[in-house]
Design an enzyme around this catalytic site. Structure first.
Site, short mmCIF file in Angstrom:
data_model
loop_
_atom_site.label_atom_id
_atom_site.label_comp_id
_atom_site.label_asym_id
_atom_site.label_seq_id
_atom_site.Cartn_x
_atom_site.Cartn_y
_atom_site.Cartn_z
N ARG A 28 -37.36 31.48 -57.54
CA ARG A 28 -36.65 30.20 -57.52
C ARG A 28 -36.51 29.64 -56.12
NH1 ARG A 28 -31.83 30.02 -58.37
NH2 ARG A 28 -31.70 27.98 -59.39
N ARG A 32 -41.92 26.80 -47.84
CA ARG A 32 -42.77 25.68 -47.46
C ARG A 32 -43.28 25.86 -46.04
NH1 ARG A 32 -38.48 22.78 -50.11
NH2 ARG A 32 -39.18 22.04 -52.14
N ARG A 104 -22.47 37.08 -63.94
CA ARG A 104 -21.68 36.87 -62.73
C ARG A 104 -20.79 35.65 -62.95
NH1 ARG A 104 -21.30 40.84 -59.09
NH2 ARG A 104 -21.27 39.43 -57.29
N ARG A 134 -21.26 30.21 -50.49
CA ARG A 134 -21.61 28.88 -50.03
C ARG A 134 -20.36 28.00 -50.01
NH1 ARG A 134 -25.34 26.48 -55.01
NH2 ARG A 134 -23.76 26.57 -56.66
N GLU A 155 -17.18 29.22 -52.51
CA GLU A 155 -17.52 29.96 -53.71
C GLU A 155 -17.61 31.46 -53.42
OE1 GLU A 155 -20.93 28.49 -55.79
OE2 GLU A 155 -20.44 26.37 -55.37
N TYR A 203 -31.32 31.94 -66.63
CA TYR A 203 -30.83 31.20 -65.46
C TYR A 203 -31.54 29.85 -65.44
CZ TYR A 203 -29.05 30.48 -60.74
OH TYR A 203 -28.38 30.00 -59.64
N ASP A 205 -31.56 25.74 -64.08
CA ASP A 205 -31.05 24.68 -63.23
C ASP A 205 -30.68 23.48 -64.09
OD1 ASP A 205 -31.28 25.95 -60.71
OD2 ASP A 205 -33.45 25.62 -60.76
#
Length: 239
Positions: A28, A32, A104, A134, A155, A203, A205
């Site tokens: 995920r 680049r 989680r 984060r 978090e 999971y 998005d």
């Protein structure tokens, strides 16, 4: 790069060594060789102008929709409906009869400040000696708005206990074996389709979740029109 960006954050986020986790988690993360600092590679990216709450409010403001708050939806209640789309935890649907899948959860610390806190929407903290994973400063998601004050959320990730809200399916090998049992049980159910991150124990998005929801809606409309049976899963939870 692995030690700097991946190892510490992964251990905080998931509570396991990276070697114990499925490779799909690492896939995920984009790598680049240019100066594009976007997380996603989608051509068009954005959030709703008035926020997600406004969208949900507009969706629910329909004469054919009734909202029941503080109500646990059970298998017994499902018998009252022509078809059920269940987005809760798949193991909870069966009262965890075969065991509990691993999730989680998150704890949020709210910070209110004057002015600006961190200058952008999200910063990930990869060092293990920093307890949070984060920090999100939400006003930077809407740069077309101007605010003198700011609200920030730290978090903290931890293992999901019985009374917690599950956020992220872990999907270790033991989890996938247990999931297989629940999927086999689910396929014996009638007039129900399991959807979403928790219903399919995957999971996902936000953009994938929305896309799959629209596809499920189209499939259901077509099944009603054609007189065919709606599948228990529109995607394979075990893949």
């Amino acid at each position: 790069m692995y030690e700097t960006f991946f190892r510490g954050y992964t251990r905080k986020q998931w509570g396991y060594e990276p070697s114990q986790l499925p490779s799909s988690i690492l896939k995920r993360l984009p790598i680049r060789f240019n100066y594009d600092d976007n997380y996603y590679s989608s051509s068009y990216q954005g959030i709703p102008k008035n926020g997600y709450t406004y969208i949900i409010e507009k969706m629910l403001d329909h004469p054919n929709i009734t909202v029941h708050l503080s109500t646990t939806f059970t298998r017994d209640l499902a018998k009252k409906y022509e078809h059920v789309f269940y987005s809760g935890p798949i193991d909870a649907w069966f009262s965890h009869c075969a065991g509990r899948l691993g999730y989680r959860t998150l704890d949020f610390e709210t910070i209110e400040e004057d002015g600006d806190f961190q200058g952008n929407a999200v910063i990930n903290y990869c060092d293990e000696d920093v307890p949070w994973t984060r920090i999100s400063e939400h006003k930077h998601f809407t740069p077309w708005e101007q605010h003198d004050k700011t609200i920030v959320y730290r978090e903290y990730s931890r293992f999901c206990e019985v009374e917690d809200i599950p956020y992220y399916p872990i999907r270790l090998m033991d989890d996938k074996e247990l999931l297989n049992k629940y999927v086999m049980m689910a396929k014996k159910e009638k007039n129900i389709t399991f959807v979403g991150r928790l219903g399919t124990y995957r999971y996902l998005d936000m953009h994938i979740t929305i896309a799959e929801a629209l596809e499920v809606a189209d499939k259901y409309i077509k099944s009603v029109s054609d007189g065919t049976t709606m599948p228990t899963f529109c995607v394979n939870p075990l893949s």
